[in-house]
Design a protein around this motif. Structure first.
Motif, PDB file in Angstrom:
ATOM      1  N   ARG A   1       0.872  -1.329   0.177  1.00 18.95           N
ATOM      2  CA  ARG A   1      -0.452  -0.424   0.077  1.00 18.95           C
ATOM      3  C   ARG A   1       0.751   1.240  -0.045  1.00 18.95           C
ATOM      4  NH1 ARG A   1      -5.490  -1.300   1.471  1.00 18.95           N
ATOM      5  NH2 ARG A   1      -5.949  -3.403   2.162  1.00 18.95           N
ATOM      6  N   SER A   2       1.670   1.375   0.616  1.00 22.29           N
ATOM      7  CA  SER A   2       2.807   2.225   0.313  1.00 22.29           C
ATOM      8  C   SER A   2       3.791   2.204  -0.576  1.00 22.29           C
ATOM      9  CB  SER A   2       3.437   2.402   2.115  1.00 22.29           C
ATOM     10  OG  SER A   2       4.352   1.413   1.517  1.00 22.29           O
ATOM     11  N   LYS A   3       3.633   1.650  -1.807  1.00 19.75           N
ATOM     12  CA  LYS A   3       3.957   2.274  -2.744  1.00 19.75           C
ATOM     13  C   LYS A   3       6.096   0.896  -2.944  1.00 19.75           C
ATOM     14  CE  LYS A   3       1.265   3.723  -5.124  1.00 19.75           C
ATOM     15  NZ  LYS A   3       0.384   2.837  -6.092  1.00 19.75           N
ATOM     16  N   GLU A   4       6.022  -0.217  -2.076  1.00 23.28           N
ATOM     17  CA  GLU A   4       7.095  -0.326  -1.564  1.00 23.28           C
ATOM     18  C   GLU A   4       7.217  -2.268  -2.355  1.00 23.28           C
ATOM     19  OE1 GLU A   4       9.760   0.335  -0.329  1.00 23.28           O
ATOM     20  OE2 GLU A   4       9.225   2.475   0.177  1.00 23.28           O
ATOM     21  N   PRO A   5       7.981  -2.115  -3.689  1.00 20.70           N
ATOM     22  CA  PRO A   5       8.130  -3.603  -3.826  1.00 20.70           C
ATOM     23  C   PRO A   5       8.185  -4.294  -3.049  1.00 20.70           C
ATOM     24  CG  PRO A   5       9.781  -1.735  -4.456  1.00 20.70           C
ATOM     25  CD  PRO A   5       9.516  -0.922  -3.493  1.00 20.70           C
ATOM     26  N   ALA A   6       7.882  -5.872  -3.813  1.00 17.48           N
ATOM     27  CA  ALA A   6       7.674  -7.364  -2.920  1.00 17.48           C
ATOM     28  C   ALA A   6       9.263  -7.884  -3.274  1.00 17.48           C
ATOM     29  CB  ALA A   6       6.459  -7.494  -3.682  1.00 17.48           C
ATOM     30  N   ILE A   7       9.850  -7.531  -4.390  1.00 18.34           N
ATOM     31  CA  ILE A   7      11.032  -8.035  -4.540  1.00 18.34           C
ATOM     32  C   ILE A   7      11.873  -6.738  -4.420  1.00 18.34           C
ATOM     33  CG2 ILE A   7      12.475  -8.662  -6.237  1.00 18.34           C
ATOM     34  CD1 ILE A   7       9.941 -10.055  -7.619  1.00 18.34           C
ATOM     35  N   THR A   8      12.466  -6.939  -3.115  1.00 15.89           N
ATOM     36  CA  THR A   8      13.694  -6.201  -2.810  1.00 15.89           C
ATOM     37  C   THR A   8      15.042  -6.372  -3.336  1.00 15.89           C
ATOM     38  OG1 THR A   8      13.995  -7.398  -0.483  1.00 15.89           O
ATOM     39  CG2 THR A   8      12.223  -5.872  -0.530  1.00 15.89           C
ATOM     40  N   SER A   9      15.213  -7.275  -3.470  1.00 14.13           N
ATOM     41  CA  SER A   9      16.251  -7.557  -4.207  1.00 14.13           C
ATOM     42  C   SER A   9      15.831  -9.516  -4.523  1.00 14.13           C
ATOM     43  CB  SER A   9      17.097  -7.997  -2.742  1.00 14.13           C
ATOM     44  OG  SER A   9      18.708  -8.512  -3.098  1.00 14.13           O
ATOM     45  N   VAL A  10      16.999  -9.505  -6.140  1.00 10.66           N
ATOM     46  CA  VAL A  10      16.955 -11.096  -6.782  1.00 10.66           C
ATOM     47  C   VAL A  10      18.424 -10.836  -6.899  1.00 10.66           C
ATOM     48  CG1 VAL A  10      16.314  -9.541  -9.258  1.00 10.66           C
ATOM     49  CG2 VAL A  10      16.171 -11.669  -8.302  1.00 10.66           C
ATOM     50  N   ARG A  11      18.761 -12.274  -7.033  1.00 11.10           N
ATOM     51  CA  ARG A  11      20.091 -12.022  -6.918  1.00 11.10           C
ATOM     52  C   ARG A  11      20.507 -13.163  -8.017  1.00 11.10           C
ATOM     53  NH1 ARG A  11      25.139 -13.222  -3.346  1.00 11.10           N
ATOM     54  NH2 ARG A  11      23.927 -15.167  -2.719  1.00 11.10           N
ATOM     55  N   ARG A  12      20.991 -13.082  -8.931  1.00  7.65           N
ATOM     56  CA  ARG A  12      21.459 -14.622  -9.806  1.00  7.65           C
ATOM     57  C   ARG A  12      23.349 -15.591  -9.790  1.00  7.65           C
ATOM     58  NH1 ARG A  12      20.522 -18.999 -13.355  1.00  7.65           N
ATOM     59  NH2 ARG A  12      21.576 -18.286 -15.565  1.00  7.65           N
ATOM     60  N   ILE A  13      22.080 -16.631  -9.589  1.00  7.73           N
ATOM     61  CA  ILE A  13      23.478 -17.104  -8.116  1.00  7.73           C
ATOM     62  C   ILE A  13      24.648 -18.118  -9.667  1.00  7.73           C
ATOM     63  CG2 ILE A  13      23.455 -19.825  -6.752  1.00  7.73           C
ATOM     64  CD1 ILE A  13      22.829 -16.114  -5.596  1.00  7.73           C
ATOM     65  N   SER A  14      23.774 -19.309 -10.314  1.00  8.90           N
ATOM     66  CA  SER A  14      24.246 -19.934 -10.963  1.00  8.90           C
ATOM     67  C   SER A  14      24.739 -19.031 -12.641  1.00  8.90           C
ATOM     68  CB  SER A  14      23.385 -21.059 -11.116  1.00  8.90           C
ATOM     69  OG  SER A  14      25.244 -21.836 -12.386  1.00  8.90           O
ATOM     70  N   LYS A  15      26.256 -19.360 -12.675  1.00 14.26           N
ATOM     71  CA  LYS A  15      25.389 -18.352 -14.086  1.00 14.26           C
ATOM     72  C   LYS A  15      26.474 -19.092 -15.109  1.00 14.26           C
ATOM     73  CE  LYS A  15      26.808 -14.290 -11.595  1.00 14.26           C
ATOM     74  NZ  LYS A  15      27.705 -13.130 -10.826  1.00 14.26           N
ATOM     75  N   PRO A  16      26.710 -18.835 -16.856  1.00 11.66           N
ATOM     76  CA  PRO A  16      26.779 -19.414 -17.401  1.00 11.66           C
ATOM     77  C   PRO A  16      28.400 -20.070 -17.394  1.00 11.66           C
ATOM     78  CG  PRO A  16      25.573 -17.664 -18.508  1.00 11.66           C
ATOM     79  CD  PRO A  16      25.802 -17.402 -17.219  1.00 11.66           C
ATOM     80  N   GLY A  17      29.145 -19.329 -16.915  1.00 13.23           N
ATOM     81  CA  GLY A  17      30.102 -19.699 -16.873  1.00 13.23           C
ATOM     82  C   GLY A  17      30.556 -20.316 -15.760  1.00 13.23           C
ATOM     83  N   SER A  18      30.463 -19.916 -14.368  1.00 11.57           N
ATOM     84  CA  SER A  18      30.279 -21.008 -13.719  1.00 11.57           C
ATOM     85  C   SER A  18      28.908 -21.131 -12.572  1.00 11.57           C
ATOM     86  CB  SER A  18      30.869 -19.532 -12.108  1.00 11.57           C
ATOM     87  OG  SER A  18      30.900 -20.429 -11.222  1.00 11.57           O
ATOM     88  N   ARG A  19      28.473 -22.458 -12.706  1.00 12.43           N
ATOM     89  CA  ARG A  19      27.462 -22.951 -12.774  1.00 12.43           C
ATOM     90  C   ARG A  19      27.398 -23.586 -11.154  1.00 12.43           C
ATOM     91  NH1 ARG A  19      23.740 -21.962 -16.072  1.00 12.43           N
ATOM     92  NH2 ARG A  19      24.585 -22.726 -18.231  1.00 12.43           N
ATOM     93  N   ILE A  20      26.568 -23.129  -9.802  1.00 12.74           N
ATOM     94  CA  ILE A  20      26.580 -24.005  -8.810  1.00 12.74           C
ATOM     95  C   ILE A  20      25.656 -24.828  -8.560  1.00 12.74           C
ATOM     96  CG2 ILE A  20      26.594 -22.637  -6.631  1.00 12.74           C
ATOM     97  CD1 ILE A  20      28.385 -21.208  -8.504  1.00 12.74           C
ATOM     98  N   TYR A  21      26.354 -25.878  -8.490  1.00 16.11           N
ATOM     99  CA  TYR A  21      24.852 -26.752  -8.127  1.00 16.11           C
ATOM    100  C   TYR A  21      24.872 -27.382  -6.093  1.00 16.11           C
ATOM    101  CZ  TYR A  21      25.309 -28.003 -13.110  1.00 16.11           C
ATOM    102  OH  TYR A  21      24.826 -28.109 -14.650  1.00 16.11           O
ATOM    103  N   SER A  22      23.925 -27.921  -5.616  1.00 21.90           N
ATOM    104  CA  SER A  22      23.661 -27.648  -4.030  1.00 21.90           C
ATOM    105  C   SER A  22      23.090 -28.685  -3.909  1.00 21.90           C
ATOM    106  CB  SER A  22      22.829 -26.529  -3.567  1.00 21.90           C
ATOM    107  OG  SER A  22      23.020 -26.640  -2.659  1.00 21.90           O
ATOM    108  N   SER A  23      23.351 -29.845  -3.246  1.00 20.88           N
ATOM    109  CA  SER A  23      22.739 -31.814  -2.740  1.00 20.88           C
ATOM    110  C   SER A  23      20.882 -30.531  -1.906  1.00 20.88           C
ATOM    111  CB  SER A  23      23.350 -32.223  -2.403  1.00 20.88           C
ATOM    112  OG  SER A  23      23.780 -31.140  -0.694  1.00 20.88           O
ATOM    113  N   ALA A  24      20.289 -31.261  -1.726  1.00 18.36           N
ATOM    114  CA  ALA A  24      18.919 -31.189  -0.544  1.00 18.36           C
ATOM    115  C   ALA A  24      19.288 -30.611   0.458  1.00 18.36           C
ATOM    116  CB  ALA A  24      18.634 -32.050  -0.560  1.00 18.36           C
ATOM    117  N   ASP A  25      20.882 -31.048   1.060  1.00 12.72           N
ATOM    118  CA  ASP A  25      20.962 -30.653   2.026  1.00 12.72           C
ATOM    119  C   ASP A  25      21.684 -29.804   2.449  1.00 12.72           C
ATOM    120  OD1 ASP A  25      20.406 -33.238   3.347  1.00 12.72           O
ATOM    121  OD2 ASP A  25      21.731 -33.761   2.976  1.00 12.72           O
ATOM    122  N   ASP A  26      22.576 -28.756   1.577  1.00  8.65           N
ATOM    123  CA  ASP A  26      23.019 -27.611   1.466  1.00  8.65           C
ATOM    124  C   ASP A  26      22.395 -26.924   0.954  1.00  8.65           C
ATOM    125  OD1 ASP A  26      25.684 -29.283   2.082  1.00  8.65           O
ATOM    126  OD2 ASP A  26      26.068 -29.919   0.208  1.00  8.65           O
TER     127      ASP A  26
END
Length: 130
Positions: free
Chosen positions: A66-91
């Motif tokens: 209602r106060s015009k603040e966005p629901a998404i305050t930050s969005v960050r790409r983790i895995s990139k084409p040059g550096s793929r990042i994989y994680s197990s379920a526990d991690d």
């Protein structure tokens, strides 16, 4: 374009900073799946595919408080084409004490970190949103 997902996240980030109502971008199945996860989790109000253009377009309707603040305050790409990042379920960790989410590409499709941990699936960590 070498990284269309990063382009999508940047368009969403830029549109929310200037309080724009929608963010348009070229359509792909992967981007549409990410947008649908953001819609299910309440970060955007609607994601739709527009067919009336020369090329299919993905339109994401951004969500604001209602106060015009966005629901998404930050969005960050983790895995990139040059550096793929994989994680197990526990991690797969929680983001901002459970107030954020991580989108993971698993063998069963895209899902949030919470759903991946419940199903005991790991995969490529696409992005973090909060």
């Amino acid at each position: 374009m070498t990284d269309p997902i990063s382009d999508m996240l940047t368009r969403i980030r830029n549109a929310s900073v200037i309080r724009k109502g929608v963010a348009d971008m070229p359509f792909s199945k992967m981007k549409f799946a990410i947008a649908k996860i953001l819609e299910q989790e309440g970060y955007v109000s609607r994601a739709e595919k527009l067919e009336n253009a020369i090329k299919p377009t993905l339109r994401i309707h951004l969500k604001y408080s209602r106060s015009k603040e966005p629901a998404i305050t930050s969005v960050r790409r983790i895995s990139k084409p040059g550096s793929r990042i994989y994680s197990s379920a526990d991690d797969l960790r929680t983001i901002r004490s459970g107030f954020g989410l991580t989108i993971v590409s698993t063998p069963n499709g895209l899902m949030t970190n919470v759903a991946a941990r419940k199903r005991r699936l790991g995969g490529e960590v696409i992005c973090e949103v909060f």
